[in-house]
Design a protein around this motif. Structure first.
Motif, PDB file in Angstrom:
ATOM      1  N   UNK A   1       0.820  -1.217   0.000  1.00 46.70           N
ATOM      2  CA  UNK A   1       0.000   0.000   0.000  1.00 46.70           C
ATOM      3  C   UNK A   1       0.855   1.268   0.000  1.00 46.70           C
ATOM      4  N   UNK A   2       2.162   1.108  -0.079  1.00 48.52           N
ATOM      5  CA  UNK A   2       3.049   2.281  -0.020  1.00 48.52           C
ATOM      6  C   UNK A   2       2.955   3.092  -1.307  1.00 48.52           C
ATOM      7  N   UNK A   3       2.980   4.396  -1.158  1.00 46.37           N
ATOM      8  CA  UNK A   3       2.980   5.289  -2.317  1.00 46.37           C
ATOM      9  C   UNK A   3       4.419   5.751  -2.543  1.00 46.37           C
ATOM     10  N   UNK A   4       5.135   4.984  -3.362  1.00 46.24           N
ATOM     11  CA  UNK A   4       6.534   5.269  -3.645  1.00 46.24           C
ATOM     12  C   UNK A   4       6.743   5.292  -5.153  1.00 46.24           C
ATOM     13  N   UNK A   5       7.824   5.871  -5.574  1.00 45.61           N
ATOM     14  CA  UNK A   5       8.156   5.843  -6.992  1.00 45.61           C
ATOM     15  C   UNK A   5       8.601   4.436  -7.366  1.00 45.61           C
ATOM     16  N   UNK A   6       8.598   4.135  -8.654  1.00 50.67           N
ATOM     17  CA  UNK A   6       8.999   2.815  -9.125  1.00 50.67           C
ATOM     18  C   UNK A   6      10.418   2.497  -8.682  1.00 50.67           C
ATOM     19  N   UNK A   7      11.292   3.474  -8.750  1.00 50.89           N
ATOM     20  CA  UNK A   7      12.675   3.243  -8.351  1.00 50.89           C
ATOM     21  C   UNK A   7      12.761   2.913  -6.866  1.00 50.89           C
ATOM     22  N   UNK A   8      12.032   3.653  -6.044  1.00 50.14           N
ATOM     23  CA  UNK A   8      12.044   3.401  -4.602  1.00 50.14           C
ATOM     24  C   UNK A   8      11.463   2.024  -4.280  1.00 50.14           C
ATOM     25  N   UNK A   9      10.383   1.657  -4.985  1.00 44.46           N
ATOM     26  CA  UNK A   9       9.792   0.343  -4.758  1.00 44.46           C
ATOM     27  C   UNK A   9      10.763  -0.775  -5.121  1.00 44.46           C
ATOM     28  N   UNK A  10      11.430  -0.625  -6.272  1.00 38.50           N
ATOM     29  CA  UNK A  10      12.385  -1.640  -6.700  1.00 38.50           C
ATOM     30  C   UNK A  10      13.530  -1.789  -5.704  1.00 38.50           C
ATOM     31  N   UNK A  11      14.029  -0.681  -5.215  1.00 34.51           N
ATOM     32  CA  UNK A  11      15.143  -0.717  -4.261  1.00 34.51           C
ATOM     33  C   UNK A  11      14.712  -1.377  -2.961  1.00 34.51           C
ATOM     34  N   UNK A  12      13.546  -0.992  -2.470  1.00 36.79           N
ATOM     35  CA  UNK A  12      13.052  -1.558  -1.218  1.00 36.79           C
ATOM     36  C   UNK A  12      12.792  -3.058  -1.356  1.00 36.79           C
ATOM     37  N   UNK A  13      12.206  -3.452  -2.470  1.00 44.79           N
ATOM     38  CA  UNK A  13      11.909  -4.865  -2.657  1.00 44.79           C
ATOM     39  C   UNK A  13      13.190  -5.689  -2.641  1.00 44.79           C
ATOM     40  N   UNK A  14      14.181  -5.238  -3.384  1.00 45.47           N
ATOM     41  CA  UNK A  14      15.449  -5.975  -3.436  1.00 45.47           C
ATOM     42  C   UNK A  14      16.061  -6.092  -2.044  1.00 45.47           C
ATOM     43  N   UNK A  15      16.111  -4.978  -1.354  1.00 54.52           N
ATOM     44  CA  UNK A  15      16.737  -4.939  -0.030  1.00 54.52           C
ATOM     45  C   UNK A  15      16.021  -5.869   0.952  1.00 54.52           C
ATOM     46  N   UNK A  16      14.691  -5.788   0.996  1.00 56.43           N
ATOM     47  CA  UNK A  16      13.934  -6.561   1.973  1.00 56.43           C
ATOM     48  C   UNK A  16      13.808  -8.028   1.566  1.00 56.43           C
ATOM     49  N   UNK A  17      13.669  -8.305   0.283  1.00 58.91           N
ATOM     50  CA  UNK A  17      13.518  -9.679  -0.183  1.00 58.91           C
ATOM     51  C   UNK A  17      14.718 -10.531   0.219  1.00 58.91           C
ATOM     52  N   UNK A  18      15.919 -10.035  -0.072  1.00 62.71           N
ATOM     53  CA  UNK A  18      17.105 -10.833   0.209  1.00 62.71           C
ATOM     54  C   UNK A  18      17.279 -11.050   1.708  1.00 62.71           C
TER      55      UNK A  18
END
Length: 228
Positions: free
Chosen positions: A70-87
């Motif tokens: 539900x976060x309102x972030x830019x695509x770049x911010x979402x991609x960075x967060x996903x990578x960081x948290x997923x790993x």
């Protein structure tokens, strides 16, 4: 006895222990309807169990990951967060469960991806009662925050900007997919390394046992020769 605490306990168990524990809980229910509800609880896949275990451990970053749906972030911010948290979360899952088969690791990743993209999936993960992995077939995460229109921007300039933003989003999506593939390969490597380490330990143990047995054999042989 209520269903929820029973389900909480059952879905924290390894799949191999689930059925016997569920049947025992149903027998002890003391209520026909509750016993039936318990008996209908489905055994989780290994990947689903691994995510349930992760939820129970509640590592740092899990709630932040689920909040991305539900976060309102830019695509770049979402991609960075996903990578960081997923790993971080996949690594923590493997620490909790030990090595998992490739398909189970993929189930964990797919489930976390769905939970970071879809609020309903995030709630299912939070409950900790998953029986199968989740899948998400949408574009990605919560819709990125649109770039504000530029003052005095004409139609042609706007179209160029929107086309550039689409290309950037497509490139980010390709990067995300490549990073996910890399993460899966790294998780596989970690699991293989752990399996190798355990095998090496067993080999050393076997060598020590063999050495001790060999010494005992020689001692017995010497004793037998002395008596001859």
């Amino acid at each position: 006895m209520d269903l929820k605490p029973v389900a909480d306990e059952l879905y924290g168990l390894p799949p191999k222990d689930f059925t016997a524990a569920r049947n025992a809980a149903a027998k002890q229910a003391g209520d026909k309807d509750l016993a039936k509800a318990i008996q209908e609880l489905r055994k989780p896949t290994v990947g689903a169990w691994a995510v349930n275990k992760l939820v129970r451990d509640a590592p740092e970053g899990l709630e932040e990951a689920l909040g991305l749906s539900t976060a309102q972030l830019t695509m770049r911010e979402l991609g960075r967060k996903r990578k960081e948290l997923m790993e971080t979360l996949v690594y923590r899952t493997l620490e909790l469960t030990g090595p998992l088969a490739d398909d189970a690791v993929t189930q964990v990743r797919n489930t976390l991806t769905a939970a970071m993209a879809d609020p309903e999936s995030a709630e299912q993960v939070r409950a900790g009662h998953l029986t199968k992995p989740l899948e998400y077939s949408g574009f990605g995460f919560a819709l990125p925050t649109p770039e504000p229109a530029q003052d005095g921007e004409d139609a042609l300039a706007r179209k160029r900007r929107e086309r550039q933003e689409r290309k950037r989003a497509e490139a980010q999506q390709a990067l995300d997919e490549a990073e996910q593939a890399l993460g899966e390969a790294q998780a596989d490597q970690l699991a293989a390394q752990r399996a190798f380490d355990r095998a090496a330990e067993r080999l050393e143990d076997a060598k020590r046992v063999t050495g001790a047995a060999e010494k005992a054999r020689k001692a017995a042989e010497r004793k037998l020769n002395d008596l001859s």
